[in-house]
Design an enzyme around this catalytic site. Sequence first.
Site, PDB file in Angstrom:
ATOM      1  CG  ASN A  48     -13.373 -35.442  -3.694  1.00  0.00           C
ATOM      2  OD1 ASN A  48     -12.462 -35.498  -2.737  1.00  0.00           O
ATOM      3  ND2 ASN A  48     -14.193 -34.364  -3.828  1.00  0.00           N
ATOM      4  NE  ARG A  49     -15.854 -34.084   2.307  1.00  0.00           N
ATOM      5  CZ  ARG A  49     -15.844 -33.016   3.193  1.00  0.00           C
ATOM      6  NH1 ARG A  49     -15.750 -33.329   4.535  1.00  0.00           N
ATOM      7  NH2 ARG A  49     -15.244 -31.893   2.746  1.00  0.00           N
ATOM      8  CB  THR A  50     -17.930 -33.314  -2.907  1.00  0.00           C
ATOM      9  OG1 THR A  50     -17.598 -33.080  -1.557  1.00  0.00           O
ATOM     10  CG2 THR A  50     -19.091 -32.629  -3.430  1.00  0.00           C
ATOM     11  CB  ALA A  95      -3.256 -30.437  -4.177  1.00  0.00           C
ATOM     12  CE  LYS A 132      -2.757 -24.513  -4.903  1.00  0.00           C
ATOM     13  NZ  LYS A 132      -2.187 -25.621  -4.880  1.00  0.00           N
TER      14      LYS A 132
HETATM   15  N1  LIG Z   1       3.215 -30.793  -0.538  1.00  0.00           N
HETATM   16  C1  LIG Z   1       2.826 -29.821  -1.068  1.00  0.00           C
HETATM   17  O1  LIG Z   1       3.523 -28.855  -1.653  1.00  0.00           O
HETATM   18  C2  LIG Z   1       1.458 -29.490  -1.137  1.00  0.00           C
HETATM   19  C3  LIG Z   1       0.854 -28.622  -2.190  1.00  0.00           C
HETATM   20  C4  LIG Z   1      -0.765 -28.571  -2.161  1.00  0.00           C
HETATM   21  C5  LIG Z   1      -1.594 -29.067  -1.395  1.00  0.00           C
HETATM   22  N2  LIG Z   1      -0.852 -30.116  -0.421  1.00  0.00           N
HETATM   23  C6  LIG Z   1      -1.714 -30.754   0.557  1.00  0.00           C
HETATM   24  O2  LIG Z   1      -2.560 -31.354  -0.207  1.00  0.00           O
HETATM   25  C7  LIG Z   1      -3.913 -31.368   0.515  1.00  0.00           C
HETATM   26  C8  LIG Z   1      -5.385 -30.751  -0.421  1.00  0.00           C
HETATM   27  O3  LIG Z   1      -4.955 -29.229  -0.660  1.00  0.00           O
HETATM   28  P1  LIG Z   1      -5.777 -28.603  -1.608  1.00  0.00           P
HETATM   29  O4  LIG Z   1      -5.199 -27.377  -1.887  1.00  0.00           O
HETATM   30  O5  LIG Z   1      -6.286 -29.603  -2.815  1.00  0.00           O
HETATM   31  O6  LIG Z   1      -7.043 -28.347  -0.675  1.00  0.00           O
HETATM   32  P2  LIG Z   1      -8.849 -28.276  -1.307  1.00  0.00           P
HETATM   33  O7  LIG Z   1      -8.713 -27.707  -2.512  1.00  0.00           O
HETATM   34  O8  LIG Z   1      -9.504 -27.634  -0.181  1.00  0.00           O
HETATM   35  O9  LIG Z   1      -9.078 -29.805  -1.391  1.00  0.00           O
HETATM   36  C9  LIG Z   1      -9.424 -30.516  -0.035  1.00  0.00           C
HETATM   37  C10 LIG Z   1      -9.440 -32.059  -0.453  1.00  0.00           C
HETATM   38  O10 LIG Z   1      -9.752 -32.839   0.729  1.00  0.00           O
HETATM   39  C11 LIG Z   1     -11.065 -33.391   0.997  1.00  0.00           C
HETATM   40  N3  LIG Z   1     -11.549 -33.380   2.140  1.00  0.00           N
HETATM   41  C12 LIG Z   1     -11.475 -32.356   3.087  1.00  0.00           C
HETATM   42  N4  LIG Z   1     -11.786 -32.722   4.248  1.00  0.00           N
HETATM   43  C13 LIG Z   1     -12.314 -34.021   4.257  1.00  0.00           C
HETATM   44  C14 LIG Z   1     -12.912 -34.974   5.103  1.00  0.00           C
HETATM   45  N5  LIG Z   1     -13.312 -34.635   6.473  1.00  0.00           N
HETATM   46  N6  LIG Z   1     -13.293 -35.983   4.732  1.00  0.00           N
HETATM   47  C15 LIG Z   1     -13.178 -36.283   3.236  1.00  0.00           C
HETATM   48  N7  LIG Z   1     -12.633 -35.760   2.440  1.00  0.00           N
HETATM   49  C16 LIG Z   1     -12.135 -34.237   2.811  1.00  0.00           C
HETATM   50  C17 LIG Z   1     -12.027 -32.547  -0.057  1.00  0.00           C
HETATM   51  O11 LIG Z   1     -13.157 -33.161  -0.594  1.00  0.00           O
HETATM   52  P3  LIG Z   1     -14.554 -32.260  -0.863  1.00  0.00           P
HETATM   53  O12 LIG Z   1     -14.344 -32.121  -2.244  1.00  0.00           O
HETATM   54  O13 LIG Z   1     -15.553 -33.451  -0.636  1.00  0.00           O
HETATM   55  O14 LIG Z   1     -14.626 -31.217   0.120  1.00  0.00           O
HETATM   56  C18 LIG Z   1     -10.895 -32.163  -1.209  1.00  0.00           C
HETATM   57  O15 LIG Z   1     -10.828 -33.415  -1.995  1.00  0.00           O
HETATM   58  C19 LIG Z   1      -3.800 -30.443   1.938  1.00  0.00           C
HETATM   59  O16 LIG Z   1      -3.358 -31.416   2.951  1.00  0.00           O
HETATM   60  C20 LIG Z   1      -2.315 -29.569   1.402  1.00  0.00           C
HETATM   61  O17 LIG Z   1      -1.612 -29.483   2.733  1.00  0.00           O
HETATM   62  C21 LIG Z   1       0.436 -30.167  -0.200  1.00  0.00           C
END
Ligand SMILES: NC(=O)c1ccc[n+]([C@@H]2O[C@H](COP(=O)([O-])OP(=O)(O)OC[C@H]3O[C@@H](n4cnc5c(N)ncnc54)[C@H](OP(=O)(O)O)[C@@H]3O)[C@@H](O)[C@H]2O)c1
Length: 281
Positions: free
Chosen positions: A156-158, A136, A72
Site C-alpha cells: 500500500n502507498r500509506t 475493499a 464503511k
Molecule cells: N467490484 C466491486 O464490487 C468493488 C467493491 C468495492 C470496491 N471496489 C473497487 O476497489 C477499489 C478500492 O475501493 P475501497 O472502497 O477500498 O476504497 P478506499 O477505502 O478509498 O481505498 C483506496 C485504496 O487505493 C489506494 N490509492 C488511491 N489512490 C492512490 C494513488 N494515487 N496511488 C496509490 N494508491 C492509491 C489507497 O491507498 P492509501 O491507503 O495510501 O490512500 C487505498 O489503498 C476501488 O477502485 C473500488 O471501485 C470494487
Amino acid sequence: LEHDEITLHYLLLGSDIRKSISPAVQNAAFLKTGFDGRYDLCEIAGPEFRGAVTRIRKSKDVGGFNITAPYKEKIIPYLARLDSRSRAIGAVNTVKVLKNGNMVGYNTDVDGIQESLKKLGAVSGRKCVVLGAGGAARACVYTALKDGYNSVTILNRTLNRAKRLVASFDSQFPRARIRVASLSSENLEREIQDCKLLINAVTNPFPFEVRFSGAQRGLKFLDLGYKGQSSILASARKARIRCMNGVLMLVEQGASSFEIWTGRNAPRGAMLAAARRELAR
Ligand SMILES: NC(=O)c1ccc[n+]([C@@H]2O[C@H](COP(=O)([O-])OP(=O)(O)OC[C@H]3O[C@@H](n4cnc5c(N)ncnc54)[C@H](OP(=O)(O)O)[C@@H]3O)[C@@H](O)[C@H]2O)c1
C-alpha cells in the site's frame, strides 16, 4: 404504516457515487422478482453523515442500504449489531433497517470476492498478494485468510494504513504470515515471482506500469475495478495471465445484499445483464 404495506426504499450511501451502476443492478432485481422496492443513490458529504443516518433510522420506508467509501467503517457505531464477518473485517457494506429502527451490519463484499475467485479458478495456495489497504482490501485479506492462504502480503502507498490492517487480522489468524510493504513496481514485481494470486484493490487509475514477465506460472489476477480497464489489468492480460475484473464481484455482493434485505433468492442472471448493459452505455 407497516413495512410490508409500502414500497420499501433501498439506498447507496457514499461520496462521489453519481456514476454507480448499483441502482440499475438492484432495480433489475426488484423488477424481476416483483418485490415492491426501489433503489436510489444517496450522495452525502462528510458533515452530513450523522444527520443522514439518523433520518434513515427514523424513516419508516427505508428497508436497508449499501454503504461505500469513505463510510464503511464510520457507520459501525450506529449499528445495533454486526454479523461475524463485518465484525472480523471492521467494515460494513450492507445494512438492514429493522422495523423498530435498529440497524444490522453485514459485509457482502466477501461473497463477491469468493465467487470471483471460484470463477477465476484460484485454488487456495501458499501466498496471496493484495494491493491496497482500504475497505475493499480489508475484505480481500480476510477472504484470502479464511480461504486458507497462509501468507498474505499487502502493498500500500500509506504503509501505516496497511500496518493497521495487519494488526486487526494478526490475532484472528495467528498461524498466518501477514506482511506489508510499500506499493512500488519493484516490490510488486518481486512479490508476484512466487505467488499464485494477486488482487488489486487500489483505486483506478493504477499509479504505475507493471511488468508481469517475471510472474510465477499459473498466477491468477483479480482486479476489483469494474469500469473500463486499469493499466495493470491491461498489462496482465497482455502477458497472458488469467485475469478477471470486478463486475462479477459487484453483482455478487449486490445479490447477497438483496437476499439479506428481501429474504428472497436474488435473480443473478438479470442483475449481471443489467450491470453489463449499464457499463456498455
Ligand atoms: N467490484 C466491486 O464490487 C468493488 C467493491 C468495492 C470496491 N471496489 C473497487 O476497489 C477499489 C478500492 O475501493 P475501497 O472502497 O477500498 O476504497 P478506499 O477505502 O478509498 O481505498 C483506496 C485504496 O487505493 C489506494 N490509492 C488511491 N489512490 C492512490 C494513488 N494515487 N496511488 C496509490 N494508491 C492509491 C489507497 O491507498 P492509501 O491507503 O495510501 O490512500 C487505498 O489503498 C476501488 O477502485 C473500488 O471501485 C470494487
